[in-house]
Motif scaffolding. Structure first.
Motif, mmCIF file in Angstrom:
data_model
loop_
_atom_site.group_PDB
_atom_site.id
_atom_site.type_symbol
_atom_site.label_atom_id
_atom_site.label_comp_id
_atom_site.label_asym_id
_atom_site.label_seq_id
_atom_site.Cartn_x
_atom_site.Cartn_y
_atom_site.Cartn_z
ATOM 1 N N GLU A 41 0.820 -1.212 0.000
ATOM 2 C CA GLU A 41 0.000 0.000 0.000
ATOM 3 C C GLU A 41 0.861 1.272 0.000
ATOM 4 O OE1 GLU A 41 0.244 -2.035 2.506
ATOM 5 O OE2 GLU A 41 0.094 -1.065 4.470
ATOM 6 N N LEU A 42 2.170 1.128 0.156
ATOM 7 C CA LEU A 42 3.054 2.285 0.093
ATOM 8 C C LEU A 42 3.268 2.758 -1.344
ATOM 9 C CD1 LEU A 42 5.813 1.154 2.615
ATOM 10 C CD2 LEU A 42 3.962 2.759 3.036
ATOM 11 N N ALA A 43 3.008 1.870 -2.296
ATOM 12 C CA ALA A 43 3.247 2.224 -3.693
ATOM 13 C C ALA A 43 2.168 3.167 -4.202
ATOM 14 C CB ALA A 43 3.286 0.968 -4.544
ATOM 15 N N LYS A 44 2.435 3.766 -5.375
ATOM 16 C CA LYS A 44 1.490 4.771 -5.878
ATOM 17 C C LYS A 44 0.220 4.130 -6.435
ATOM 18 C CE LYS A 44 5.068 8.158 -6.905
ATOM 19 N NZ LYS A 44 6.273 7.326 -7.124
ATOM 20 N N ASN A 45 0.391 3.062 -7.188
ATOM 21 C CA ASN A 45 -0.770 2.364 -7.745
ATOM 22 C C ASN A 45 -0.659 0.877 -7.482
ATOM 23 O OD1 ASN A 45 -2.253 4.452 -9.442
ATOM 24 N ND2 ASN A 45 -0.112 4.684 -10.082
#
Lengths: 86, 476
Positions: free
Chosen positions: B426-430
């Protein structure tokens, strides 16, 4: 021997857990030796012992042969990839 | 002379087992280690067949026809089965072979006891009984452990290939304990009164039942741990055989596997952050999560993404992380996955794989699969590495993974998987999630991740989706 077992496996990367388990699985196939001894000592007229022993030899062999072959196949994947890379 | 040679064979066998296992724990030497252990096994078996002498009578073994017949049949079936099995079905196979070993140990116990009770009939005396008591103890132990391992492995095998469903009822743990206690009690009684030979069969039945009931309620997610545990059981059963025949190589091999297997089990538990006790009493598959499912609040809506949008998103990203899971393994999509990775890399996208320690069904399962598809070793990142990189990742593509990316493991103390280390996607952008449906994963719990605004769903079979995605990406 218990310590040896622990020592040997202590620092294994999780990548290798499955092959290692499979390899250990093959190694405990040494029960086959017990099966062979049972078989070899059974009186020739003791059919119960012969049949059960025979079954034990088959199953034990399955464990040993299958175990090692499966492990080898898993590890083959690791090494073939490394070779093609370098 | 023969006997000394045999001792040397066994010594070689023992050393190769230790060496083999040691080498197996290092990627560079693993394959050779396996072959060395196999060679040692061959020497030990060959030595037993040709050099073994009965310690009392000095006779060589006989019934060679039976022995070789058994070796041949087992060898052929074993090789064929092991060669033919798909990589995805590997865990089942290991479990099955493990069960065979357990059955072998149990059968040895049956035959040896049969042998003993024959002697006992012809030679009934208190002295004789007390002289065989230690042997009976070992026989009973070997029988119980071997049977539990056999029955458990077969159930585990059935579960992994979907033939056996989770099954549990209230009070099952208590019943299990009772069965085990009765089996052990009967075993103890038999050791004291070895003349009651029917008890052995009762013990066999109880141990088999226990094996079945013990594995039955444990969820698929915990299966690797169970198999590893049963693996070490079989090791101990083999060691019992070693005591029985005072056979060094069986003792070494058995105890080695017993110890190593136990440790491996603990390591696996750690990777999944579950205590062994927790797995053992089988609370995972049972009551806990049904509560959390029914208590699950309305999760809100998830959004779907079209193939072309997903392709676009990934093509223009600078960094893509692929999270493979069991879905990828089932769909045999590892090759398609590698293709996609190659095409994206050609477009200048940095593509890596984030491998959770227990992704798939077994620790290391994913690595083996991806290796099969020629994904290079450097592209596989373990959990810690990957978690550091998610912050700078544009798109995370999750392929059939669920529990290993479930943020509930971090945020929700009530969740049955709370505390399990996860990939913090969930830290990633998409986030693009490929799944066959919205059904929960193996732990049987909902995944909040799928309902987050950053997340979009791409439903379908992993292989098909990847192939379509590949075409789309090529067209971009």
């Amino acid at each position: 021997m218990i310590f040896v077992g622990i020592e040997v496996i202590g620092r294994v990367p999780s990548v290798l857990h499955t092959p290692l388990m499979s390899g250990a699985n093959a190694i405990h196939g040494v029960v086959i030796i017990g099966a062979i001894i049972v078989m070899g000592k059974a009186e020739t007229d003791n059919y119960l012992a012969l049949i059960l022993g025979f079954l034990a030899v088959i199953l034990g062999t399955l464990n040993v042969v299958g175990g090692f072959v499966v492990t080898d196949r898993m590890l083959e994947m690791f090494s073939s990839k490394k070779n093609s890379k370098k | 002379m023969d006997l000394n040679l045999l001792t040397i064979c066994y010594l070689i066998g023992s050393v190769t087992f230790i060496l083999g296992l040691k080498m197996l724990s290092n990627p560079a030497t693993a394959r050779r280690g396996n072959l060395i252990a196999a060679a040692g096994m061959l020497i030990a078996i060959g030595g037993t067949i040709f050099l073994y002498r009965n310690t009392e009578t000095g006779d060589h073994l006989h019934n060679y026809a039976w022995i070789f017949g058994g070796l041949l049949i087992g060898g052929v079936i074993g090789t064929l089965a092991a060669r033919k099995v798909k990589m995805t079905a590997m865990p089942e196979m290991v479990s099955l072979f493990n069960g065979m070993g357990g059955a072998c140990a149990a059968l040895i116990s049956l035959v040896e006891f049969n042998h003993l009770s024959r002697e006992l009939y012809s030679n009934y005396s208190a002295e004789y009984i007390s002289s065989i008591q230690p042997t009976v103890l070992i026989i009973v132990l070997g029988l119980i452990i071997g049977s539990v391992s056999f029955a458990g492995s077969i159930i585990a095998w059935g579960k992994l290939n979907g033939k056996v469903k989770d099954f549990s009822f209230t009070g099952q743990n208590i019943l299990n304990l009772i069965i085990l206690a009765v089996a052990l009690g009967a075993g103890a009684f038999l050791v004291i009164h070895p003349e009651h030979n029917f008890l052995l069969y009762a013990i066999l039945a109880l141990a088999l039942t226990y094996g079945v009931l013990f594995v039955m309620p444990i969820g698929g997610a915990d299966m690797p741990v169970v198999i590893s545990l049963l693996n070490s059981f079989t090791g101990v059963a083999a060691a019992c055989g070693g005591f029985l025949y005072n056979n060094k190589v069986m003792l070494t091999g058995g105890i080695l596997v017993g110890a190593a297997g136990t440790l491996l089990t603990i390591l696996m538990c750690k990777a999944m952050n579950r205590s062994l006790i927790n797995v053992l009493v089988g609370s995972f598959g049972g009551s806990n999560n049904s509560a959390s499912i029914s208590g699950g609040k309305d999760q809100g809506n998830y959004k779907e993404i079209s193939l072309s949008d997903a392709a676009m998103l990934m093509s223009y990203a600078t960094k893509v992380m692929i999270v493979p899971g069991y879905g990828l393994a089932v769909a045999q999509a590892q090759h398609a996955c590698h293709e996609l990775e190659k095409v994206l890399t050609e477009k200048g996208v940095e593509v890596n794989y984030a491998i959770h320690p227990v992704a798939g069904r077994m620790p290391g399962h994913m690595n083996v699969l991806l290796a099969e598809a020629d994904v290079s070793y450097e592209k596989l990142e373990d959990m810690e590495q990957a978690n550091d990189e998610f912050k700078t990742t544009d798109v995370v593509l999750i392929l059939g993974a669920n529990d290993v990316v479930n943020p509930a493991a971090k945020n929700d103390p009530d969740s049955p998987i709370y505390g399990m280390p996860i990939l913090e996607v969930e830290l990633a952008k998409n986030i693009i999630v490929n799944k066959r449906s919205m059904k929960p994963g193996y732990a049987g719990i909902e995944n909040d991740l799928f309902f987050q605004p950053k997340t979009s769903m791409l439903f379908g079979d992993a292989k098909k989706v990847l192939q379509d995605l590949l075409n789309e990406v090529k067209n971009v």
